[in-house]
Design a protein around this motif. Structure first.
Motif, PDB file in Angstrom:
ATOM      1  N   SER A 119      84.202 -11.751  59.203  1.00 19.68           N
ATOM      2  CA  SER A 119      85.640 -11.970  59.085  1.00 19.68           C
ATOM      3  C   SER A 119      86.346 -10.735  58.559  1.00 19.68           C
ATOM      4  CB  SER A 119      85.926 -13.181  58.187  1.00 19.68           C
ATOM      5  OG  SER A 119      85.451 -12.937  56.884  1.00 19.68           O
TER       6      SER A 119
ATOM      7  N   LYS B  73      86.983  -8.682  61.552  1.00 20.48           N
ATOM      8  CA  LYS B  73      87.949  -9.343  62.432  1.00 20.48           C
ATOM      9  C   LYS B  73      89.368  -9.265  61.888  1.00 20.48           C
ATOM     10  CE  LYS B  73      88.504 -13.707  64.955  1.00 20.48           C
ATOM     11  NZ  LYS B  73      88.260 -13.162  66.312  1.00 20.48           N
ATOM     12  N   LEU B  74      89.477  -9.345  60.555  1.00 23.66           N
ATOM     13  CA  LEU B  74      90.809  -9.432  59.943  1.00 23.66           C
ATOM     14  C   LEU B  74      91.222  -8.134  59.244  1.00 23.66           C
ATOM     15  CD1 LEU B  74      90.432 -12.972  58.317  1.00 23.66           C
ATOM     16  CD2 LEU B  74      91.549 -12.411  60.483  1.00 23.66           C
ATOM     17  N   ARG B  75      90.519  -7.007  59.551  1.00 21.18           N
ATOM     18  CA  ARG B  75      90.759  -5.755  58.841  1.00 21.18           C
ATOM     19  C   ARG B  75      92.238  -5.367  58.855  1.00 21.18           C
ATOM     20  NH1 ARG B  75      87.115  -1.846  61.220  1.00 21.18           N
ATOM     21  NH2 ARG B  75      85.627  -2.580  59.653  1.00 21.18           N
ATOM     22  N   ASP B  76      92.869  -5.404  60.065  1.00 25.47           N
ATOM     23  CA  ASP B  76      94.264  -4.951  60.164  1.00 25.47           C
ATOM     24  C   ASP B  76      95.200  -5.891  59.416  1.00 25.47           C
ATOM     25  OD1 ASP B  76      93.479  -2.781  61.605  1.00 25.47           O
ATOM     26  OD2 ASP B  76      93.923  -3.683  63.567  1.00 25.47           O
ATOM     27  N   LYS B  77      94.863  -7.163  59.336  1.00 22.44           N
ATOM     28  CA  LYS B  77      95.736  -8.104  58.623  1.00 22.44           C
ATOM     29  C   LYS B  77      95.595  -7.955  57.115  1.00 22.44           C
ATOM     30  CE  LYS B  77      96.274 -12.224  60.294  1.00 22.44           C
ATOM     31  NZ  LYS B  77      96.081 -13.644  60.696  1.00 22.44           N
ATOM     32  N   LEU B  78      94.379  -7.726  56.670  1.00 24.38           N
ATOM     33  CA  LEU B  78      94.162  -7.609  55.235  1.00 24.38           C
ATOM     34  C   LEU B  78      94.583  -6.251  54.696  1.00 24.38           C
ATOM     35  CD1 LEU B  78      90.662  -9.326  55.004  1.00 24.38           C
ATOM     36  CD2 LEU B  78      92.848 -10.288  54.317  1.00 24.38           C
TER      37      LEU B  78
ATOM     38  N   PRO C 274      96.905  -3.544  56.172  1.00 25.85           N
ATOM     39  CA  PRO C 274      97.812  -2.983  57.183  1.00 25.85           C
ATOM     40  C   PRO C 274      97.972  -1.492  57.022  1.00 25.85           C
ATOM     41  CG  PRO C 274      99.049  -4.203  55.534  1.00 25.85           C
ATOM     42  CD  PRO C 274      97.588  -4.455  55.254  1.00 25.85           C
TER      43      PRO C 274
ATOM     44  N   ARG D 224      90.915   0.340  51.693  1.00 22.82           N
ATOM     45  CA  ARG D 224      89.960  -0.744  51.729  1.00 22.82           C
ATOM     46  C   ARG D 224      89.219  -0.858  50.398  1.00 22.82           C
ATOM     47  NH1 ARG D 224      90.684   1.356  56.579  1.00 22.82           N
ATOM     48  NH2 ARG D 224      90.575   0.063  58.439  1.00 22.82           N
TER      49      ARG D 224
END
Length: 465
Positions: free
Chosen positions: A448, A451-456, A458, A465
């Motif tokens: 996850s 999958k959610l890197r850009d959402k978490l 931006p 990170r």
């Protein structure tokens, strides 16, 4: 032989209805059905229904149970009866009852009582009348020394005659031979250019025949409907009469808001009907039940000590001590045996469910034979349709069905069989076995996050990170 002619050809233009007026329903039965039921209860089975406007709807409802005669033009009540002459000529030795198909509260006691008076007095015609506190709008009955002298319509009545409270119901017993003779003497010499059945009274007296009136104790026999407001009033009268009847028989109502009970429904003593409940058709409910709030039950047989809460049930049998609801759908041909418990958001269709079985919530049981003391886990589905035909599931006594089990019919679970949560059962399971159908659990670490890197994280935040 005694026979009946029911006038059911009216259009009811003010109703703005797509059906003949007598086919409009009071509670869940067409007005014509109420009239026919009163005749049947009075022992009268030879009936001819005169149809007219959209006659096919009346024909479909009667389903060849009774004779019909078509009135192609609406030329008055006398003209309507003329259309049944062929029917009446088959048996002229006896009497003919003429009734209005849109007067639903004619009752068997009134029919029988009027016939007794008619025969005892050897009348050619006997008018059924009622006494009203507010007779405005009805034809008045003028009596003479030897019986009825005339029927005067309100618009033609003098002020003194308008004070008369006895009114014409529109129902008559005739000696059949006399009726056939009198129909031949009717004319259209009136403002409407119609043949009036009421004119038979004057004709009978002119020809030396005996005419009389039978005053019923049921003033509601005169009630009909010419507008939707009238139809609403009929429904309100019928609803209250039926509620009163059930209360007299020991049924309990804490509040009658939204409660509608059909005329053929039977309810046992000490049963409570809660607000918003509708009982229709041939439903029969036993004693000491609680039905409601907000139940819809149609053509069901329900035992004693049953509790139904927010349940819709159709064409099914529910035995003693069943508890169901809220939000339960019991579809036709279902049989719930003693002590079954059904919880929220459950649907049962065309199935037998054994004693003390529990179907707690979020489950579909269709086309199945379920044993006793079975426990259904949440989300269970009997997969009964393969796209071409329905198949049945058989579930033995004391089975335990885990959450989210799919039983793909046709399949059988033996006695005491278990299914693990999430199992799809595609073949029979023997007695006391456990059915498990699961893939190995695989854990992909960091899935996850990728999958959610850009959402978490931006880009405007520097992509940290």
């Amino acid at each position: 032989m005694n026979q009946v002619v029911i006038l059911a050809g009216g259009h009811g233009k003010r109703m703005k209805a797509s059906l003949p007026k007598p086919m409009l329903e009071v509670l869940d039965t067409p007005m014509l059905g109420w009239v026919i039921r009163a005749c049947e209860k009075a022992g009268l089975s030879r009936i001819c229904v005169v149809t007219g406007y959209k006659a096919q709807y009346v024909e479909l409802y009667l389903n060849n149970r009774y004779r019909t005669a078509l009135q192609p033009e609406q030329l008055g009540t006398g003209h309507a009866v003329m259309q049944a002459e062929k029917f009446m000529q088959e048996f002229t030795d006896g009497n003919t009852l003429v009734l209005c198909g849109d007067a639903p509260f004619m009752d068997s006691d009134t029919i029988s009582g009027a016939l007794r008076l008619h025969e005892e007095q050897e009348n050619a015609v006997t008018v059924i009348t009622a006494e009203l506190d507010q007779p405005r709008g009805y034809g008045r009955i003028l009596r003479g020394e030897n019986g009825i002298a005339a029927i005067v319509e309100e618009k033609d009545a003098t002020e003194a005659q308008r004070q008369v409270r006895e009114v014409n119901s529109g129902a008559y017993w005739f000696r059949t031979k006399a009726l056939l003779e009198l129909l031949g003497g009717l004319s259209q010499s009136n403002a409407q250019g119609e043949y009036y059945l009421t004119d038979t009274i004057g004709l009978a007296l002119e020809r030396g025949m005996k005419a009389s009136a039978y005053r019923t104790e049921n003033p509601d026999v005169v009630l009909g409907a010419n507008t939707r407001r009238d139809l609403l009033h009929l429904n309100e009268v019928a609803r209250q009469r039926i509620l009163d009847r059930h209360m007299d028989n020991g049924v309990n109502f804490v509040c009658t808001d939204g409660i509608i009970i059909g005329n053929d429904v039977e309810i046992g003593a000490d049963t409570t009907i809660l607000p918003g409940t509708i009982l229709k058709g041939k439903t029969k409910i036993g004693a000491k039940c609680t039905i409601g709030p907000n139940c819809l039950i149609e053509n069901c047989t329900i035992g004693e000590r049953v509790t139904l809460n927010y349940v819709q049930a159709y064409g099914s049998e529910i035995e003693d001590a069943v508890k169901a609801g809220p939000f339960v759908h019991i579809r036709p041909n279902t049989h719930l045996k003693n002590g079954v418990k059904i919880g929220d958001f459950v649907e049962v269709k065309n199935s037998t469910v054994g004693e003390q079985t529990a179907i707690a919530h979020l489950t579909y049981v269709g086309d199945s034979d379920v044993g006793k003391k079975v426990n259904f886990g949440c989300g269970t589905v009997t997969v009964n349709y393969d796209g071409m035909k329905k198949q049945r599931c058989v579930i033995g006594d004391n089975c335990f069905i885990g959450c989210n089990t799919n039983l793909v019919a046709p399949v059988k679970l033996g006695k005491g069989a278990y299914t693990a949560a999430g199992t799809t059962v595609t073949k029979d399971v023997p007695d006391y076995a456990l059915a498990v159908e699961r893939a190995d659990l695989k854990v992909k670490e960091g899935y996850s996050l990728r999958k959610l890197r850009d959402k978490l994280f931006p880009p405007e935040d520097g992509g940290k990170r």
